[in-house]
Write a protein that holds these residues in place. Structure first.
Motif, PDB file in Angstrom:
ATOM      1  N   CYS A  47      71.888  30.647  -9.295  1.00 30.91           N
ATOM      2  CA  CYS A  47      70.927  30.718  -8.181  1.00 30.91           C
ATOM      3  C   CYS A  47      71.655  31.062  -6.882  1.00 30.91           C
ATOM      4  O   CYS A  47      71.152  31.839  -6.059  1.00 30.91           O
ATOM      5  CB  CYS A  47      70.193  29.384  -8.028  1.00 30.91           C
ATOM      6  N   LEU A  51      70.884  34.128  -4.211  1.00 31.64           N
ATOM      7  CA  LEU A  51      70.587  33.872  -2.799  1.00 31.64           C
ATOM      8  C   LEU A  51      71.566  34.606  -1.893  1.00 31.64           C
ATOM      9  O   LEU A  51      71.179  35.172  -0.861  1.00 31.64           O
ATOM     10  CB  LEU A  51      70.637  32.368  -2.515  1.00 31.64           C
ATOM     11  N   THR A  55      70.583  37.480   0.802  1.00 32.91           N
ATOM     12  CA  THR A  55      70.932  37.317   2.215  1.00 32.91           C
ATOM     13  C   THR A  55      71.746  38.516   2.689  1.00 32.91           C
ATOM     14  O   THR A  55      71.571  38.985   3.827  1.00 32.91           O
ATOM     15  CB  THR A  55      71.713  36.011   2.429  1.00 32.91           C
ATOM     16  N   TYR A  86      66.769  26.928   0.613  1.00 25.78           N
ATOM     17  CA  TYR A  86      65.882  27.323  -0.476  1.00 25.78           C
ATOM     18  C   TYR A  86      65.812  26.217  -1.507  1.00 25.78           C
ATOM     19  O   TYR A  86      66.753  25.444  -1.678  1.00 25.78           O
ATOM     20  CB  TYR A  86      66.408  28.595  -1.160  1.00 25.78           C
ATOM     21  N   LEU A  90      64.316  29.050  -5.856  1.00 21.13           N
ATOM     22  CA  LEU A  90      64.635  30.112  -4.892  1.00 21.13           C
ATOM     23  C   LEU A  90      63.515  30.404  -3.890  1.00 21.13           C
ATOM     24  O   LEU A  90      63.532  31.446  -3.240  1.00 21.13           O
ATOM     25  CB  LEU A  90      65.020  31.417  -5.619  1.00 21.13           C
TER      26      LEU A  90
END
Lengths: 143, 154
Positions: A47, A51, A55, A86, A90
């Motif tokens: 995860c 992320l 980003t 988050y 997510l």
């Protein structure tokens, strides 16, 4: 006498066997527990990678820090820093499980500005770093 | 003597029962641990496969004006990624609970029967922001992509 001695020997041997068996049991239980913990950690790292990548893409699209905050508005958990949070699935959640921190640096270059981003994904509760990512984006004309 | 023999017998049975219980517990614990690890690995692979495939595909076709988002009456959101100036495009959409892709002429009708299955998902939506940031949402999460070519998406 002989019979008593042999019975005692039998008891001692079985006790020793039980001790060895319990030791093996404890070691294997520890191994299984660690494997579960590692499996959970692997999921969290997975995860974190997603992320960090997202980003980085938002950073590439944003012209400046304020615009990045607008793009990721739903996940902002600190108005003064570039910090986004988050949940485990997510979805943006200011009180989420994951925290993404981005450090923005700009260097003037010929014809524009080279922006650097150092992205760190941590667990919100323990602060453990799960994944880090460094990226850069050249923006023409100093934008 | 007789009671001694019975105590020894009971002791032996107790030790054997302890071994059996420990062995069974170990087997159950090991099986559950493996099951959890396998399930976690499968979920991770699913997420990576779907989201990574989307971003890799978009990066591979990163040209000016390549990405278009449209809505099909029966299939929902369709992402069309033009293959340069060939007149053909890669189309991504959901059919029967799976994300599928086909490669056909840009304006050709969608044909799920001829499409290749990528991964299972019931959710599939996309939007492009004014900054050119494409956001694609699936069951595995959301993937963001910024076209590096100028005017990469609309």
């Amino acid at each position: 006498m002989k019979s008593h001695a042999s019975i005692t020997a039998f008891y001692l041997e079985t006790l020793l066997l039980v001790v060895v068996f319990v030791s093996v049991l404890l070691v294997l239980t520890d191994v299984f527990g660690r494997s579960r913990a590692q499996s959970a950690n692997a999921g969290d790292v997975n995860c974190a990678v997603t992320l960090a990548q997202n980003t980085a893409e938002a950073f590439a699209a944003a012209e400046n820090e304020d615009r990045l905050r607008e793009i990721l508005a739903d996940a902002v958990c600190d108005d003064s820093l570039l910090r986004f949070a988050y949940d485990k699935d997510l979805t943006p959640d200011p009180d989420g499980f994951f925290v993404v921190e981005l450090t923005w640096r700009s260097e003037p270059q010929t014809g524009g500005v080279l922006d650097y981003a150092d992205i760190t994904v941590r667990r919100a509760d323990s602060g453990t770093v799960l994944y880090t990512l460094n990226t850069a984006q050249f923006r023409k004309g100093g934008q | 003597m007789k009671s001694h023999a019975s105590y020894t017998g009971l002791y032996t049975i107790a030790v054997a029962a302890l071994f059996l219980a420990g062995f069974l517990m170990l087997v159950i614990l090991g099986a559950r641990s493996y099951q959890a690890a396998a399930a976690g690995e499968s979920a991770n692979m699913q997420q990576r496969a779907l989201l990574s495939y989307l971003t890799t595909t978009l990066k591979g076709y990163d040209t000016a004006g390549a990405v278009q988002i449209s809505e099909d009456a029966s299939l929902g959101t369709v992402i069309s990624i033009a293959d340069g100036t060939s007149g053909y495009a890669l189309r991504l959409y959901v059919s029967d609970g799976n994300l599928v892709e086909d490669y056909a002429a840009k304006d050709a009708a969608l044909d799920p029967a001829m499409a290749s299955v990528i991964a299972p998902t019931n959710t599939f939506s996309a939007e492009i922001s004014e900054d050119g940031l494409l956001s694609v949402t699936t069951d595995a999460g959301t993937a963001l992509f910024t076209a590096r070519s100028e005017g990469g998406g609309r």
